[in-house]
Design a protein around this motif. Structure first.
Motif, PDB file in Angstrom:
ATOM      1  N   ILE A   9      54.985  -1.096  33.977  1.00 22.20           N
ATOM      2  CA  ILE A   9      55.254  -0.160  35.123  1.00 22.20           C
ATOM      3  C   ILE A   9      54.495   1.125  34.883  1.00 22.20           C
ATOM      4  N   HIS A  10      53.691   1.428  35.628  1.00 22.12           N
ATOM      5  CA  HIS A  10      52.669   2.520  35.491  1.00 22.12           C
ATOM      6  C   HIS A  10      53.244   3.926  35.563  1.00 22.12           C
ATOM      7  N   SER A  11      52.786   4.912  34.981  1.00 25.04           N
ATOM      8  CA  SER A  11      53.283   6.282  35.216  1.00 25.04           C
ATOM      9  C   SER A  11      53.574   6.854  36.568  1.00 25.04           C
ATOM     10  N   TYR A  12      54.534   7.117  36.769  1.00 23.45           N
ATOM     11  CA  TYR A  12      54.990   7.805  37.998  1.00 23.45           C
ATOM     12  C   TYR A  12      55.104   6.861  39.230  1.00 23.45           C
ATOM     13  N   ALA A  13      54.938   5.555  38.922  1.00 23.16           N
ATOM     14  CA  ALA A  13      55.103   4.572  39.758  1.00 23.16           C
ATOM     15  C   ALA A  13      56.015   4.597  40.999  1.00 23.16           C
ATOM     16  N   LEU A  32      57.741   0.338  30.359  1.00 26.12           N
ATOM     17  CA  LEU A  32      57.984   1.290  31.385  1.00 26.12           C
ATOM     18  C   LEU A  32      57.145   2.577  30.880  1.00 26.12           C
ATOM     19  N   ASN A  33      56.178   2.766  31.533  1.00 21.91           N
ATOM     20  CA  ASN A  33      55.414   3.980  31.118  1.00 21.91           C
ATOM     21  C   ASN A  33      56.111   5.398  31.799  1.00 21.91           C
ATOM     22  N   HIS A  34      55.503   6.511  31.058  1.00 22.62           N
ATOM     23  CA  HIS A  34      55.992   7.836  31.413  1.00 22.62           C
ATOM     24  C   HIS A  34      56.239   8.219  32.892  1.00 22.62           C
ATOM     25  N   ALA A  35      57.650   8.532  32.922  1.00 23.97           N
ATOM     26  CA  ALA A  35      58.092   8.964  34.165  1.00 23.97           C
ATOM     27  C   ALA A  35      58.103   7.994  35.358  1.00 23.97           C
ATOM     28  N   ALA A  36      58.002   6.773  35.142  1.00 24.11           N
ATOM     29  CA  ALA A  36      57.913   5.654  35.926  1.00 24.11           C
ATOM     30  C   ALA A  36      58.935   5.880  36.929  1.00 24.11           C
TER      31      ALA A  36
END
Length: 93
Positions: A9-13, A32-36
């Motif tokens: 799951i990409h950042s800020y998705a 689960l990337n940064h701030a997803a």
């Protein structure tokens, strides 16, 4: 629900997606990337029990209705992965 073969799951998705209330993560999800899911203020339930994974910085930060989550042992949680008030329980595999 997320797609069954999704791995990241990409950042800020889904950041600031206030319509999210529950998210089920299939066993294929590993990161689960940064701030997803940051500031999803109506998110009250997530199902992370399907596999150990990596929860990046601030993934669920600001999710003020997320009171308790369960993760499998082996899951890595980086700084501010969850709001301070969230109780994180670890399950054995």
């Amino acid at each position: 629900s997320l797609h069954y073969n999704l791995e990241n799951i990409h950042s800020y998705a889904f950041s600031e997606c206030t319509s999210l209330r529950h998210v089920y993560f299939p066993s294929s999800v590993k990161n689960l990337n940064h701030a997803a899911f940051q500031h999803c203020t109506n998110l009250y339930s997530i199902d992370l029990k399907s596999s150990p994974l990596t929860i990046g910085y601030s993934v669920f930060d600001g999710c003020s209705n997320l009171n308790e989550v369960e993760v499998y042992e082996g899951t890595s949680i980086y700084t501010w992965g969850f709001p301070k008030k969230t109780i994180v329980k670890t399950l054995k595999k």
